[in-house]
Design a protein around this motif. Structure first.
Motif, PDB file in Angstrom:
ATOM      1  N   CYS A  21       3.583   6.715   0.693  1.00 39.26           N
ATOM      2  CA  CYS A  21       2.719   6.332   1.796  1.00 39.26           C
ATOM      3  C   CYS A  21       1.289   6.432   1.280  1.00 39.26           C
ATOM      4  O   CYS A  21       0.779   7.527   1.076  1.00 39.26           O
ATOM      5  N   THR A  22       0.674   5.328   1.038  1.00 36.83           N
ATOM      6  CA  THR A  22      -0.618   5.342   0.364  1.00 36.83           C
ATOM      7  C   THR A  22      -1.795   5.315   1.319  1.00 36.83           C
ATOM      8  O   THR A  22      -2.941   5.410   0.902  1.00 36.83           O
ATOM      9  N   GLU A  23      -1.527   5.235   2.631  1.00 38.66           N
ATOM     10  CA  GLU A  23      -2.613   5.143   3.581  1.00 38.66           C
ATOM     11  C   GLU A  23      -3.388   6.451   3.617  1.00 38.66           C
ATOM     12  O   GLU A  23      -2.831   7.529   3.762  1.00 38.66           O
ATOM     13  N   THR A  24      -4.702   6.401   3.494  1.00 35.79           N
ATOM     14  CA  THR A  24      -5.546   7.582   3.556  1.00 35.79           C
ATOM     15  C   THR A  24      -6.347   7.545   4.846  1.00 35.79           C
ATOM     16  O   THR A  24      -7.116   6.636   5.099  1.00 35.79           O
ATOM     17  N   ARG A  29      -6.876  12.982   3.287  1.00 39.92           N
ATOM     18  CA  ARG A  29      -5.602  13.327   2.668  1.00 39.92           C
ATOM     19  C   ARG A  29      -5.044  12.149   1.872  1.00 39.92           C
ATOM     20  O   ARG A  29      -5.133  11.003   2.295  1.00 39.92           O
ATOM     21  N   THR A  30      -4.467  12.467   0.737  1.00 42.13           N
ATOM     22  CA  THR A  30      -3.838  11.434  -0.101  1.00 42.13           C
ATOM     23  C   THR A  30      -2.375  11.745  -0.375  1.00 42.13           C
ATOM     24  O   THR A  30      -1.747  11.063  -1.182  1.00 42.13           O
ATOM     25  N   GLY A  36       1.523  15.244  -3.795  1.00 40.25           N
ATOM     26  CA  GLY A  36       0.283  15.792  -3.278  1.00 40.25           C
ATOM     27  C   GLY A  36       0.336  17.310  -3.205  1.00 40.25           C
ATOM     28  O   GLY A  36       1.255  17.943  -3.739  1.00 40.25           O
ATOM     29  N   ALA A  37      -0.649  17.898  -2.560  1.00 42.31           N
ATOM     30  CA  ALA A  37      -0.731  19.356  -2.433  1.00 42.31           C
ATOM     31  C   ALA A  37      -1.074  19.715  -0.994  1.00 42.31           C
ATOM     32  O   ALA A  37      -2.001  19.152  -0.406  1.00 42.31           O
ATOM     33  N   ASP A 276       1.699  16.108  11.966  1.00 42.33           N
ATOM     34  CA  ASP A 276       1.393  15.298  10.787  1.00 42.33           C
ATOM     35  C   ASP A 276       1.475  13.810  11.117  1.00 42.33           C
ATOM     36  O   ASP A 276       2.486  13.152  10.835  1.00 42.33           O
ATOM     37  N   PRO A 277       0.438  13.232  11.710  1.00 37.15           N
ATOM     38  CA  PRO A 277       0.508  11.812  12.086  1.00 37.15           C
ATOM     39  C   PRO A 277       0.637  10.871  10.897  1.00 37.15           C
ATOM     40  O   PRO A 277       1.080   9.730  11.049  1.00 37.15           O
ATOM     41  N   ARG A 278       0.291  11.323   9.693  1.00 34.86           N
ATOM     42  CA  ARG A 278       0.412  10.474   8.499  1.00 34.86           C
ATOM     43  C   ARG A 278       1.838  10.425   7.966  1.00 34.86           C
ATOM     44  O   ARG A 278       2.150   9.594   7.120  1.00 34.86           O
ATOM     45  N   HIS A 279       2.699  11.349   8.407  1.00 34.42           N
ATOM     46  CA  HIS A 279       4.046  11.464   7.836  1.00 34.42           C
ATOM     47  C   HIS A 279       3.955  11.652   6.324  1.00 34.42           C
ATOM     48  O   HIS A 279       4.651  10.978   5.561  1.00 34.42           O
TER      49      HIS A 279
END
Length: 322
Positions: A21-24, A29-30, A36-37, A276-279
């Protein structure tokens, strides 16, 4: 020779979708589901099993780096609610409260929660204590302050005053005892000692003949026994009965099978709490814990997995002194 039950488990395949998931987002967050961390928080009483989950997840996903903060349940959830930039996942012994869920929704944080395991709360006493069976009724009497001496519970006991030992005043263990055993009333034993960690509870009971402690059963698991039917020998794990007069055939230790069958009365549900809306990585790790591999780790840690086809096997076990 004694009969005992232990569990086998067959787990269904679960699609986790560990795609990139590459959306930042504006948070900067990346991380993705598998890279990631991140830092997450957990009630300290679950640290043995969570540590194992982290080790296996990182071994399977070498680009993922997870840092666990082990604290009490109250502080862990407060960090999840208030620290929007660092804590996105918490493991606790309760679900979101409705007001917490609504707050996170209003701040666009997408609250998600799901159970991952059942944890038996073990009552432990010093090895010099000859009494190893107790009723739920008498546990309540001890914690409420009605029974202050061991002879109040066991008339022939010579152990003196009962010293109650807990891990932390704000822990999930204290929260569960107050809510589930005492009906919302506070623990009122006149001889109560709150230490900092589950390990300290065990050490205190080991060194205090008149003590009784309450810890998560995963802290007592002897990892040399892959069947999870052996406890560490430095303390005695009490058998607990729903009957007012406990007997050998109606009193149970917190083995997984007895929790599964509803025979052991002191157990709680372990939850993953997410915002965590970014999943991203918090989402990926939490869902790994309920995957087949994650649930097998829970099984080996002496907790009862929430998912899976549980099989109970009846065995005969020879005690060491037979």
């Amino acid at each position: 020779m004694r009969k005992i039950l232990f569990l086998g488990i067959t787990l269904c395949l679960l699609s986790l979708g560990f795609g990139a998931c590459t959306e930042t987002k504006k948070s900067g967050r990346t991380d993705t589901k598998s890279s990631g961390a991140i830092t997450f928080a957990s009630d300290e009483s679950f640290s043995p099993v969570i540590d194992e989950e982290v080790q296996v997840f990182e071994a399977s996903h070498p680009n993922a780096h997870l840092t666990a903060v082990y604290t009490n349940e109250l502080d862990a959830i407060n960090r999840l609610m208030n620290d929007s930039d660092s804590i996105w996942l918490v493991f606790a012994a309760r679900d979101f409260k409705e007001k917490e869920r609504e707050y996170l929704k209003n701040t666009k944080r997408l609250p998600i929660s799901f159970p991952i395991a059942y944890d038996g709360l073990a009552l432990i006493v010093n090895n010099s204590n000859p009494d190893s069976m107790i009723s739920v009724k008498d546990v309540k009497r001890i914690l409420s302050g009605e029974a202050t001496k061991w002879k109040d519970v066991f008339p022939k006991s010579k152990m003196g005053e009962i010293e109650v030992v807990f891990d932390n005043p704000k822990s999930s263990t204290v929260h569960w005892v107050v809510d589930s055993l005492l009906g919302g009333k506070p623990i009122n034993s006149p001889n109560i000692q709150a230490v900092n960690t589950s390990a300290e509870v065990i050490k205190c009971v080991e060194n205090t003949p008149n003590a009784i402690g309450i810890v998560g059963s995963n802290w007592l698991n002897d990892k040399r026994d892959t069947t999870n039917i052996t406890y560490k020998k430095n303390v005695t794990v009490m058998a607990v009965s729903n009957a007012d007069l406990p007997q050998f055939n109606s009193s149970y230790q917190p083995y997984q099978a007895y929790i599964q069958m509803g025979l052991y009365p002191l157990y709680r549900t372990v939850w993953a709490l997410l915002k965590d809306p970014r999943h991203g990585l918090p989402w990926g790790f939490a869902h790994f814990v309920v995957s087949p591999i994650g649930q097998k780790i829970i099984l080996k840690s002496a907790l009862l997995p929430y998912r899976g086809d549980i099989q109970i096997i009846d065995m005969n076990v020879h005690d060491d002194d037979e």
